[in-house]
Design a protein around this motif. Sequence first.
Motif, short mmCIF file in Angstrom:
data_model
loop_
_atom_site.label_atom_id
_atom_site.label_comp_id
_atom_site.label_asym_id
_atom_site.label_seq_id
_atom_site.Cartn_x
_atom_site.Cartn_y
_atom_site.Cartn_z
N THR A 312 36.63 33.42 69.49
CA THR A 312 37.08 32.34 70.38
C THR A 312 38.35 31.70 69.84
N TYR A 313 38.41 31.54 68.51
CA TYR A 313 39.60 30.90 67.93
C TYR A 313 40.24 31.71 66.81
N GLU A 314 39.70 32.89 66.50
CA GLU A 314 40.25 33.67 65.39
C GLU A 314 40.68 35.04 65.90
N ILE A 315 41.99 35.31 65.85
CA ILE A 315 42.46 36.59 66.41
C ILE A 315 42.42 37.71 65.37
N MET A 316 42.32 37.33 64.08
CA MET A 316 42.20 38.34 63.02
C MET A 316 40.97 37.98 62.20
N ASP A 317 40.30 38.99 61.67
CA ASP A 317 39.20 38.74 60.75
C ASP A 317 39.83 38.49 59.37
N PRO A 318 39.58 37.31 58.75
CA PRO A 318 40.22 37.04 57.46
C PRO A 318 39.98 38.14 56.43
N ARG A 319 38.83 38.82 56.51
CA ARG A 319 38.54 39.89 55.52
C ARG A 319 39.48 41.07 55.69
N GLU A 320 39.99 41.22 56.92
CA GLU A 320 40.90 42.32 57.20
C GLU A 320 42.19 42.23 56.37
N VAL A 321 42.57 40.99 55.98
CA VAL A 321 43.78 40.85 55.16
C VAL A 321 43.43 40.52 53.70
N GLY A 322 42.12 40.53 53.40
CA GLY A 322 41.72 40.38 52.00
C GLY A 322 41.30 38.98 51.61
N TRP A 323 41.07 38.09 52.59
CA TRP A 323 40.56 36.77 52.22
C TRP A 323 39.07 36.87 51.93
N GLY A 324 38.61 36.06 50.98
CA GLY A 324 37.17 35.89 50.77
C GLY A 324 36.47 37.02 50.06
N GLU A 325 37.22 37.89 49.37
CA GLU A 325 36.56 38.97 48.64
C GLU A 325 36.33 38.54 47.20
N THR A 326 35.34 37.65 47.00
CA THR A 326 35.12 37.13 45.65
C THR A 326 33.92 37.79 44.97
N GLU A 327 33.98 37.86 43.67
CA GLU A 327 32.90 38.44 42.86
C GLU A 327 32.26 37.30 42.07
N LEU A 328 31.14 37.57 41.41
CA LEU A 328 30.53 36.56 40.54
C LEU A 328 31.50 36.21 39.42
N PRO A 329 31.65 34.91 39.10
CA PRO A 329 32.61 34.57 38.05
C PRO A 329 32.15 35.03 36.68
N LEU A 343 39.55 43.03 35.58
CA LEU A 343 41.02 43.08 35.77
C LEU A 343 41.42 44.33 36.52
N VAL A 344 40.73 45.44 36.25
CA VAL A 344 41.03 46.67 36.99
C VAL A 344 40.70 46.46 38.47
N GLN A 345 39.51 45.84 38.71
CA GLN A 345 39.11 45.55 40.10
C GLN A 345 40.15 44.67 40.79
N LEU A 350 46.98 47.11 32.86
CA LEU A 350 47.34 46.51 31.57
C LEU A 350 47.06 47.48 30.42
N ASN A 351 47.89 47.41 29.39
CA ASN A 351 47.61 48.25 28.23
C ASN A 351 46.71 47.51 27.24
N ASP A 376 41.34 32.36 38.09
CA ASP A 376 41.66 31.90 36.72
C ASP A 376 42.19 33.09 35.91
N LEU A 377 41.45 34.18 36.03
CA LEU A 377 41.80 35.38 35.25
C LEU A 377 43.19 35.88 35.66
N ALA A 378 43.44 35.90 36.97
CA ALA A 378 44.76 36.34 37.46
C ALA A 378 45.85 35.42 36.91
N ALA A 379 45.57 34.11 36.88
CA ALA A 379 46.58 33.17 36.36
C ALA A 379 46.85 33.43 34.89
#
Length: 502
Positions: A312-329, A343-345, A350-351, A376-379
């Motif tokens: 109704t209000y969302e023309i794209m699925d956010p997951r389609e562009v990679g939003w919200g793909e989080t893992e356990l911290p 980090l590989v995921q 990285l060497n 955090d890890l990415a930062a």
Amino acid sequence: MSDRVYVFDTTLRDGEQCPGASMNSREKLEVAHQLARLGVDIIEAGFPVSSDGDFASVKQIATEVRGPVIAGLARCVPRDIDSAAAAVAPAGERGRVHVFLATSKIHREHKLKKANDEILRLTEEGVRRARSYVKDVEFSPEDASRTEPEFLAQVVRVAIAAGARTVNIPDTVGWAVPEEFAALIRYLLENVENIGEAVLSVHCHNDLGLAVANTLAAVRAGARQVEGTINGIGERAGNVALEEVIMAIKTRSDFFAGLELGVNTREIVKTSRLVSRMSGLHVQRSKAVVGENAFAHSSGIHQDGILKKRETYEIMDPREVGWGETELPLTKHSGRHAMAARLVQLGFTLNEAELDTIFIRFKEVGDKKKFVYDDDLAALVEDSIAAGRDNWILDYINVTSGSTTIPTATVRLRKGDETLQDSSSGNGAVDAAMKAIDRILSKHGNLIEYHVDAVTQGQDALGEVTLKVDFGDGKLISGKGASTDVVEASARAYLTAVNRVI
Ligand code: KIV
Ligand code: ZN
């Protein structure tokens, strides 16, 4: 006509020309690896003749990045073409030389001071020279959208006859409007007899905010390569934002019927964040596709509609562009192996030495924070990549500050076995820390821009500082740093900038 639309990314060349966006070669390599995962067809890795650093960076990307074609830019002069060809040579068949020459009347008369027949001769010679090195040659008549269409057609014809396999039509100063730009593309398709031997490309700048509209209009008219940058970074108002063009073609496949893209859209958000962090250029919250608010619905009516039916209000699925793909911290108890696997995921390449450095920072942060999230890890990774190898690193910092004390910082820096320490007072804790670094390394920087962002939510969030410094020559040097302590993050960010000028 083929229905495949090729995606040509110039984040590392035109994007990096944006003031203050310069990246070191390690940062560029990381972005190039991510662009390959995103699935762009061509990466324009730099302008090799412009500096030894650019040459080395294009060569490294051509050597190490698998998948996309690797292009190097060249003016239409032998020195540039030779340099670009040498830089992309390690990519073998995937090496492209991109030659450009201005064709508009204003550029011919005032910049180049050359007549039309000279432009035609130089085009032919430049493309032939590039073809003597590589099969894949792209030619761009700079300022094409302000060039007389008949003359532009002549130039394009000559470039193709000389061996160009892609002809790119740049709207260099963002002058075009969609209908007119589409008409120009149609004119070339109808009037250049050998146009079928090349891919017709477009390269739009955003000075009037029309870059996406112009690019899409050109695609509808028959262009089959789109050039742009991630997040739309670039000189002035920037280049076309590739993620917007890609999602427009994909989401409106009813309108752009039959067109095919080779991009993995789920990598878009990750790529956008990486480019933002590496370039130090923030993405505005309301930016289409990749802004923090792009999928946030706050009005009650919208939320209600979404819950009943997302479309109704969302023309794209956010997951389609990679939003919200989080893992356990991760936590401080997570080992080096778990961190390396995550980090590989997350897509980092990285060497072992880099992993060792990041693991030390990971443990420090893990001691202060309950959870270490992916962001955090990415930062931390981006912080350590920005700091670079063989540079001064922050070994120790101690700051005293308060409403009734003069803020003072003591800083110790380390490079290999060498350590240097000094103290300074300042207007505030951050100022004192920067002045202490200045004293140690005999530099003097003026802070021009300073941002601090929480990487994740909560009081123990990692603070990420991005800043731009002028060291007296008018050039803006960017730096970034992350820590749970904002003063320490600021010192790390400032040190990155100082290392860059050193
Ligand atoms: O905007 C432009 O004209 C360019 C060319 C070099 C392609 O960036
Ligand atoms: Zn450009």
